[in-house]
Design an enzyme around this catalytic site. Structure first.
Site, short mmCIF file in Angstrom:
data_model
loop_
_atom_site.label_atom_id
_atom_site.label_comp_id
_atom_site.label_asym_id
_atom_site.label_seq_id
_atom_site.Cartn_x
_atom_site.Cartn_y
_atom_site.Cartn_z
N ASP A 4 0.84 -1.20 0.42
CA ASP A 4 -0.23 0.24 0.40
C ASP A 4 0.75 1.20 0.59
OD1 ASP A 4 -1.77 -1.94 0.51
OD2 ASP A 4 -2.70 -0.85 1.90
N ASP A 5 0.17 2.42 -0.69
CA ASP A 5 0.56 3.70 0.71
C ASP A 5 1.66 3.81 -1.59
OD1 ASP A 5 -0.63 3.37 2.24
OD2 ASP A 5 0.46 3.61 3.80
N HIS B 287 -5.82 2.57 -4.59
CA HIS B 287 -6.14 3.83 -3.23
C HIS B 287 -6.25 4.60 -2.40
CE1 HIS B 287 -4.97 1.89 1.00
NE2 HIS B 287 -3.88 2.50 1.09
N HIS C 229 -5.24 9.02 0.21
CA HIS C 229 -5.20 8.30 1.26
C HIS C 229 -6.00 8.50 2.28
CE1 HIS C 229 -3.23 5.57 4.58
NE2 HIS C 229 -2.74 5.08 3.02
N HIS D 51 3.17 -2.41 3.24
CA HIS D 51 4.21 -1.36 2.55
C HIS D 51 4.98 -0.56 1.60
CE1 HIS D 51 0.90 -1.04 5.97
NE2 HIS D 51 0.46 -0.22 4.95
#
Length: 705
Positions: free
Chosen positions: A85-86, A136, A140, A237
């Site tokens: 993620d991210d 995603h 965020h 991540h």
């Protein structure tokens, strides 16, 4: 003051200025929107889950809420789907990709739209290496805590970015701050239902590596290892912070699980899904590329404005220091300068076009401003009875002379007065100005130095009863006159103000008279005298009250003409930079100071203000705000010094704070418009302002009618 018809400036410069500011503001707003993509996880406890179906809370991590009832799915036994993620992140994503390649493993990357727009090459690299891309959100954002409109914007924006960067439209979405299905609350479930209605599959996780906490490599490996033989979707991540522990842990986790017979794949492969991504249509790809360009342009603009904020603050600091030092030097030097008694014969020349409201007070104040003063009023084709008023005064006062001429403009009227004058020393003043007693001797006293060709007087706002007048009063005292002290010390005075100034008549005539080819004839003439070898000095005791514009519209017209005319004069005398003597001092001292602090600083200031406003909503908001406040303080600090030097009551300074937030911006926009007009090659009309007769002589002179 002329009535000659001139072509009106095109409106294109206004459109250009508005468009530039709108684009800058839009790009900064976009930058603020995407700047929230900083990763991180939600550490708050789960909320109530009364509406979440039991089958979802105890089901698999892949949730299909596109139909009712919703369905869930898990990875196949002994199969792991690594998810990151991210990202993408320019440091950590390539390192994670290298580890995955080393062990022949594919994974799913849930990217933010902001980072995908920042690093489009990484999106393409992820896809080129056989990995899967998921959505995603753009910045965020917690989809469970935001409204439908914002949530939809977050998802659609990221889809558009991925269409432009990777040519795909993903179906898989991982909501930020999500974890395993049993942590879903009512608000998160509502977000899942919205995503299902938009045709999206929601991917949560079975196992959370907790790598975002950076607990150590051993802990990450332990957290990411499934406890049984069932398949698992593992949350890790590749962005949002330092992921060095994640990279190292991945290098131990993957080969260790492979040795135990585990298989790795994307979410789609591990769960056995189909159709989780599709090729983006051409329209979406084009729109995505434009959006990516806008995001990167917004970051460039934001970064540039941060630099400009520092530059503008440094310029303001430099100006404050220069003015403080030169003001002190000027105060000491003027006490040692040679002066006459100021009783030489002097002719005061007043060009007048429709000045009936103030011309009588102007003439009377000139006669009372010193001994041996005669007055020539040049009526430049007035239609309001100005000439009749002066004619009446001339019958009663032999020292007053009226000359009538067809309307030809202020410069022509001044030249007519110069031709008619019989004294070597002349004072030029406007028809809306009132000289204070003693101002003419103060001006004339400076001509004891034979090198002096002109003397700038101390013009002040007379109609300062209202807020706009107080703002202009502050500007005259703290801006114009403080700058003139600087120019005087450095011997590079660029302007003797039209409101009040004294000249050697022979010097002006040898220079060709008052020039008429710029709108700032006073600045043009002063620069011509400097280039001719004459000194131009400032006399703070030669005080004159002038009628300032009474409305914002009138103020805009006046300052627009002043600024545009100054730019014309600077361009006309640009070659002074390479000339010796007084011309060189003008070119290498006066013109750079003028361009830096009267053109460049005002041009930068509106963008600094815009950057400060938007900077409050970004991570470096405090730094931007501090720089902005420092900029304002440095702009305002010289005002206190200037008021003390001019022996002005400090009460008007109470209007200074509001001036910084309203008046200052107006003046900056005037400079921007003047520059855009000059670049467009347009000629600006004179913009004659209406007179209201708001200035009167001192009480001692009122009875001399």
């Amino acid at each position: 003051m002329t009535r000659h018809r001139r072509p009106s400036p095109p409106k294109a410069h206004w459109l250009l200025l508005s468009a530039i500011l709108a684009v800058v503001a839009g790009l900064l707003a976009l930058n603020v929107f995407v700047a929230g993509a900083d990763g991180g996880e939600d550490t708050s406890p789960p909320g109530p889950a009364a509406t979440v179906p039991s089958s979802v809370r105890h089901g698999g991590p892949v949730i299909d809420a596109r139909s009712d009832p919703p369905a869930t799915a898990r990875a196949h036994d002994h199969t792991i789907a690594l998810t990151f993620d991210d990202g993408p992140d320019p440091v950590w994503t390539p390192r994670i990709l290298d580890v995955l390649d080393r062990y022949g493993v594919t994974a799913t990357f849930f990217v933010t739209g902001a980072n995908a727009a920042r690093y489009p090459d990484l999106v393409r690299e992820i896809l080129a290496r056989g990995h899967e891309i998921g959505n995603h959100t753009a910045s965020h954002t917690d989809l469970g805590a935001t409204g439908d409109a914002r949530a939809g914007l977050e998802i659609r924006t990221t889809d558009l970015v991925l269409a432009g960067t990777g040519g795909v439209l993903p179906v898989l979405v991982r909501p930020p701050y999500s974890s395993t299905p049993d942590t879903l609350g009512d608000s998160e479930w509502a977000a899942v239902r919205r995503l299902g209605a938009d045709g999206k599959l929601v991917v949560l996780s079975d196992v959370d590596s907790q790598d975002w906490r950076r607990p150590g490599v051993d802990a990450i490996v332990a957290n990411a290892t499934p406890s049984g033989t069932g398949g698992a979707i593992v949350l890790m991540h590749d962005g949002g912070g330092d992921r060095a522990q994640t990279v190292e842990a991945l290098g131990r986790l993957v080969p260790g699980l492979q040795a135990r017979g585990w298989q790795f794949g994307t979410v789609t492969d591990s769960v056995g899904l189909a159709g989780t991504a599709s090729a983006a249509p051409v329209r979406a790809r084009i729109g995505g590329r434009l959006l990516v360009f806008a995001v990167r342009a917004g970051e460039f603009v934001a970064g540039t404005l941060r630099v400009l904020t520092v530059v503008a603050t440094a310029l303001a600091l430099l100006r404050a220091v220069l003015l403080g030092v030169t003001a002190a030097v000027h105060a000491r030097r003027r006490r040692r300068l040679p002066r006459t008694t100021g009783d030489d014969p002097v002719t005061v020349i007043i060009p007048a076009y429709n000045e009936r409201e103030g011309i009588e007070w102007a003439v009377r104040s000139a006669l009372a401003a010193g001994p041996r003063v005669s007055v020539i009023v040049v009526d430049d084709g007035s239609t309001d009875g100005t000439g009749a008023i002066v004619e009446r005064l001339a019958r009663a006062r032999p020292a007053v002379r009226l000359i009538r001429q067809e309307n030809a403009g202020k410069a022509a009227a001044l030249n007519t007065g110069l031709a008619a004058a019989r004294t070597e020393l002349v004072v030029m003043m406007d028809g809306d100005t009132v000289l204070e007693p003693g101002s003419v001797p103060a001006l004339v006293g400076n001509f004891a130095d034979p090198r002096v060709g002109a003397v700038a007087g101390n013009a002040k706002v007379g109609n300062r009863g209202r807020l706009l007048g107080q703002w202009q009063h502050i500007e005259y005292v703290a801006g114009f006159n403080l700058d003139r002290r600087f120019y005087d010390v450095l011997e590079c005075m660029p302007t003797v103000p039209g409101a009040v100034g004294a000249f050697r008549r022979s010097a002006v005539l040898r220079a060709g008279g008052v020039p008429s080819d710029t709108l700032a004839e006073d600045t043009d003439l002063t620069m011509t005298l400097l280039r001719g070898g004459w000194r131009v000095v400032y006399e703070q005791d030669a005080r004159a009250l002038t009628e300032a514009p009474a409305t914002l519209a009138e103020l805009w017209k006046q300052r627009y003409r002043w600024c545009y005319g100054t730019l014309q004069a600077v361009w006309k005398h640009r070659h002074a930079i390479s000339e010796p003597g007084g011309a060189g001092r003008l070119g290498r001292r006066g013109l750079p100071y003028l361009l830096l602090f009267q053109v460049l600083l005002p041009v930068l200031a509106p963008f600094v203000d815009v950057a400060a406003v938007f900077g409050l909503f970004t991570g470096d908001g405090l730094l931007v705000l501090a720089s902005w406040l420092a900029f304002l303080v440095l702009q305002a600090a010289p005002a206190v010094v200037a008021f003390r030097l001019d022996r002005e009551p400090p009460a008007p300074l109470l209007a200074l704070p509001l001036q910084q937030f309203v008046y200052r911006q107006l003046m900056y926009l005037v400079v921007l418009q003047s520059l855009s007009t000059a670049l467009a090659g347009a000629r600006l009309p004179w913009h004659k302002l209406p007179r209201r007769g708001l200035i009167e002589p001192s009480p001692s002179d009122r009875g001399k009618r």
